[in-house]
Design a protein around this motif. Sequence first.
Motif, mmCIF file in Angstrom:
data_model
loop_
_atom_site.group_PDB
_atom_site.id
_atom_site.type_symbol
_atom_site.label_atom_id
_atom_site.label_comp_id
_atom_site.label_asym_id
_atom_site.label_seq_id
_atom_site.Cartn_x
_atom_site.Cartn_y
_atom_site.Cartn_z
ATOM 1 N N VAL A 130 38.692 19.488 -14.832
ATOM 2 C CA VAL A 130 39.986 20.150 -14.690
ATOM 3 C C VAL A 130 40.400 20.235 -13.228
ATOM 4 C CG1 VAL A 130 41.228 22.318 -15.044
ATOM 5 C CG2 VAL A 130 39.725 21.429 -16.843
ATOM 6 N N THR A 131 39.468 20.612 -12.349
ATOM 7 C CA THR A 131 39.809 20.746 -10.931
ATOM 8 C C THR A 131 40.070 19.403 -10.268
ATOM 9 O OG1 THR A 131 37.450 20.808 -10.352
ATOM 10 C CG2 THR A 131 38.576 22.925 -10.649
ATOM 11 N N ASN A 132 39.621 18.323 -10.902
ATOM 12 C CA ASN A 132 39.904 16.984 -10.381
ATOM 13 C C ASN A 132 41.098 16.327 -11.059
ATOM 14 O OD1 ASN A 132 37.821 15.847 -8.277
ATOM 15 N ND2 ASN A 132 36.621 17.102 -9.700
ATOM 16 N N GLY A 133 41.899 17.128 -11.743
ATOM 17 C CA GLY A 133 43.186 16.650 -12.251
ATOM 18 C C GLY A 133 43.155 15.902 -13.557
ATOM 19 N N ALA A 134 42.135 16.091 -14.366
ATOM 20 C CA ALA A 134 42.080 15.399 -15.658
ATOM 21 C C ALA A 134 43.222 15.855 -16.561
ATOM 22 C CB ALA A 134 40.747 15.666 -16.338
#
Length: 262
Positions: free
Chosen positions: A93-97
């Motif tokens: 989530v924090t890597n933009g998935a």
Amino acid sequence: MALLTPEDLANMTNALVENDRLITELTDYSLDGLCRKIYGTVPRNEKIAIIPVTAGNGIIGSFSESLLFTVQHFGMDGFITENTDVAGYYEAVTNGADIILMADDLAYIAHNLRNGKIAHNQICTGRIYAEILCHAKDYADDKDVLVIGLGKVGTPALETFLNEKQNVYVFDVDSKRVDEILTDYPVFKYDPAKEPKSFFKIFEATPCADTICESALKENSIVSTPGIPLGISDELIEKYKVRVVSEPLGIGTLSMLYDVFD
């Protein structure tokens, strides 16, 4: 359906490419083209995160790598998280998935974080393997189809066939399950001992070998099967020139992704 093993996935990449070619030959649609047609969706540069999960029997060797191959083979952007489980979810989530792919012993899902859609592998696998038969161009006018295995994959396939106006014949080793299906759906019981019948289109979803008997086959039959091990013998494939669509993971995965795309 049986859980996959590393051995099941050993030749997955070649199998996916070869099955994509066969699906195109049978239907005039590539695998992703067929998914676009049946789901009415398209990829829109979504970023797909694959999260290894250690619950239950643990991580299956090559599983995440096979998913990444599938995603990238069809031109999508994907990555495998370095962390597993909840930490992997946080990393994704924090890597933009935009979409999450993850599996444990009980469920393999795709979840689109942007639109909230969620897809289950068993349902999507049943649907896509059924749609391949429904779109088989050589047998467009032949509406008879045999469904072997009436579990969590076979039942969604059966429903797909009925939606596509096919005449569905069913078989399962569990006679009570057959009776339930006959009560709930407008289908026919297949009994090769009492009323032998042969088919051009056969769907098989069981964890058993040699479930497809010779009397069910015609020359140039198509067998569409996510079942492992393969439910038809090499001898019958050769004798009847059977075309077999069978691949352990990628076909169902692509179906899941198109189910959650916009």
